[in-house]
Scaffold this active site. Structure first.
Site, PDB file in Angstrom:
ATOM      1  CG  ASP A  75      -2.248   0.786   1.099  1.00 10.07           C
ATOM      2  OD1 ASP A  75      -3.211   0.248   0.891  1.00 10.07           O
ATOM      3  OD2 ASP A  75      -2.105   2.076   0.970  1.00 10.07           O
ATOM      4  CG  ASP A 124      -9.396   3.574  -3.900  1.00 11.95           C
ATOM      5  OD1 ASP A 124     -10.086   3.495  -2.791  1.00 11.95           O
ATOM      6  OD2 ASP A 124      -7.926   3.657  -3.777  1.00 11.95           O
TER       7      ASP A 124
HETATM    8  C1  LIG Z   1     -10.452   1.551  -0.207  1.00 12.85           C
HETATM    9  S1  LIG Z   1      -9.011   1.057   0.353  1.00 12.85           S
HETATM   10  C2  LIG Z   1      -9.055  -0.510   0.887  1.00 12.85           C
HETATM   11  C3  LIG Z   1      -8.064  -0.738   2.048  1.00 12.85           C
HETATM   12  C4  LIG Z   1      -7.972  -2.385   2.410  1.00 12.85           C
HETATM   13  N1  LIG Z   1      -7.904  -3.453   1.725  1.00 12.85           N
HETATM   14  C5  LIG Z   1      -9.333  -2.690   3.114  1.00 12.85           C
HETATM   15  O1  LIG Z   1     -10.144  -3.130   2.441  1.00 12.85           O
HETATM   16  O2  LIG Z   1      -9.653  -2.044   4.221  1.00 12.85           O
HETATM   17  C6  LIG Z   1      -7.683   1.050  -0.878  1.00 12.85           C
HETATM   18  C7  LIG Z   1      -6.251   0.994  -0.508  1.00 12.85           C
HETATM   19  O3  LIG Z   1      -5.672   0.714  -1.682  1.00 12.85           O
HETATM   20  C8  LIG Z   1      -4.338   1.691  -1.700  1.00 12.85           C
HETATM   21  N2  LIG Z   1      -3.912   2.199  -3.005  1.00 12.85           N
HETATM   22  C9  LIG Z   1      -4.977   2.552  -4.229  1.00 12.85           C
HETATM   23  N3  LIG Z   1      -4.050   2.712  -5.302  1.00 12.85           N
HETATM   24  C10 LIG Z   1      -2.996   2.178  -4.810  1.00 12.85           C
HETATM   25  C11 LIG Z   1      -1.849   2.233  -5.733  1.00 12.85           C
HETATM   26  N4  LIG Z   1      -1.711   2.673  -7.120  1.00 12.85           N
HETATM   27  N5  LIG Z   1      -0.686   1.424  -5.139  1.00 12.85           N
HETATM   28  C12 LIG Z   1      -0.534   1.547  -3.733  1.00 12.85           C
HETATM   29  N6  LIG Z   1      -1.537   1.310  -3.222  1.00 12.85           N
HETATM   30  C13 LIG Z   1      -2.907   2.166  -3.631  1.00 12.85           C
HETATM   31  C14 LIG Z   1      -4.846   2.749  -0.822  1.00 12.85           C
HETATM   32  O4  LIG Z   1      -3.957   3.723  -0.132  1.00 12.85           O
HETATM   33  C15 LIG Z   1      -5.958   2.249   0.124  1.00 12.85           C
HETATM   34  O5  LIG Z   1      -5.340   1.869   1.275  1.00 12.85           O
END
Ligand SMILES: C[S@@+](CC[C@H](N)C(=O)[O-])C[C@H]1O[C@@H](n2cnc3c(N)ncnc32)[C@H](O)[C@@H]1O
Length: 223
Positions: A75, A124
């Site tokens: 992340d 996302d």
């Molecule tokens: C909606 S949150 C879900 C977090 C966790 N999996 C949960 O279900 O509680 C999406 C996560 O993906 C990470 N994220 C989104 N795009 C990313 C990228 N390109 N590289 C690394 N992390 C990413 C964000 O920082 C965030 O913590």
């Protein structure tokens, strides 16, 4: 979370043996652990990734159930990773690492065939057309996952987003990949695999409180 607390977590991350925070340059110029992850874990056990792991609930749950596998959560957000890393240290789970990096760089973090399985937990959905390139199941990401996965390696996608679920299924069918299992409401389906229904992530718990159905796809990328 306040910025003071965040800074404290960032500082602690620097001291955690299970948090790896490579600079972009380190990754672009030949990352030392690429192809050598067994040296980090001190064993040759299969490696499973959780992409966009947030606080790492899946990584923690799977790692404690399966000690003969290694788990790596990725992340961008250090304050979230801190939670999973701290828990792993407190519970002495030595088969866990967290990488603070962009998932876009995944093929520079791992070498060909280095990964046994991938979990993508509540990404996302990036619904706007202009955000397609950031959607974690677009063709470019699938190519990268295919490169690092072993030939029979699977990808698991859990999401509350009907859009993300439908987009991914459409793409998998359209490109001729193998859908091993798919369901649009896993908690209403008695046949849902145990590892899918027995762990809830931070975001998932919030969606469940709002009564949103949770979807799941397990697939193999075939080129
Ligand atoms: C909606 S949150 C879900 C977090 C966790 N999996 C949960 O279900 O509680 C999406 C996560 O993906 C990470 N994220 C989104 N795009 C990313 C990228 N390109 N590289 C690394 N992390 C990413 C964000 O920082 C965030 O913590």
């Amino acid at each position: 979370m306040g910025s003071k607390n965040k800074l404290k977590r960032f500082r602690e991350n620097e001291t955690f043996s299970n948090v790896i925070q490579p600079t972009r340059e380190e990754v672009l110029n030949g990352f030392s652990l690429k192809g050598n992850w067994h040296t980090h874990f001190n064993n040759d056990n299969p490696i499973v990734l959780e992409l966009g792991c947030g606080k790492g609930e899946y990584t923690i749950a799977l790692a404690s159930k399966n000690p003969t596998f290694n788990y790596i959560g990725i992340d961008l957000k250090g304050a979230r990773l801190w939670r999973g890393a701290k828990t792993a240290l407190q519970e002495d789970l030595t088969n866990i690492a967290f990488i603070r990096s962009q998932i876009e760089l995944i093929d520079l973090l791992f070498s060909e065939n280095e990964i046994a399985e991938i979990w993508i937990t509540f990404p996302d959905p990036q619904i706007k057309y202009t955000r397609t390139k950031h959607r974690l199941t677009n063709t470019e990401f699938l190519k990268k996952y295919h490169h690092i996965l072993k030939p029979e390696g699977v990808v698991n996608l859990k999401t509350d987003s009907e859009f993300m679920h439908g987009y991914t299924l459409g793409l998998l069918h359209g490109e001729g990949h193998e859908v091993v299992y798919a369901h649009h409401d896993i908690y209403k389906n008695p046949h849902t695999p145990k590892e899918v229904a027995s762990t809830q992530t931070f975001y998932e718990s919030q969606y469940l409180e709002k009564g949103k159905p949770i979807t799941y796809i397990k697939f193999r990328i075939r080129y």
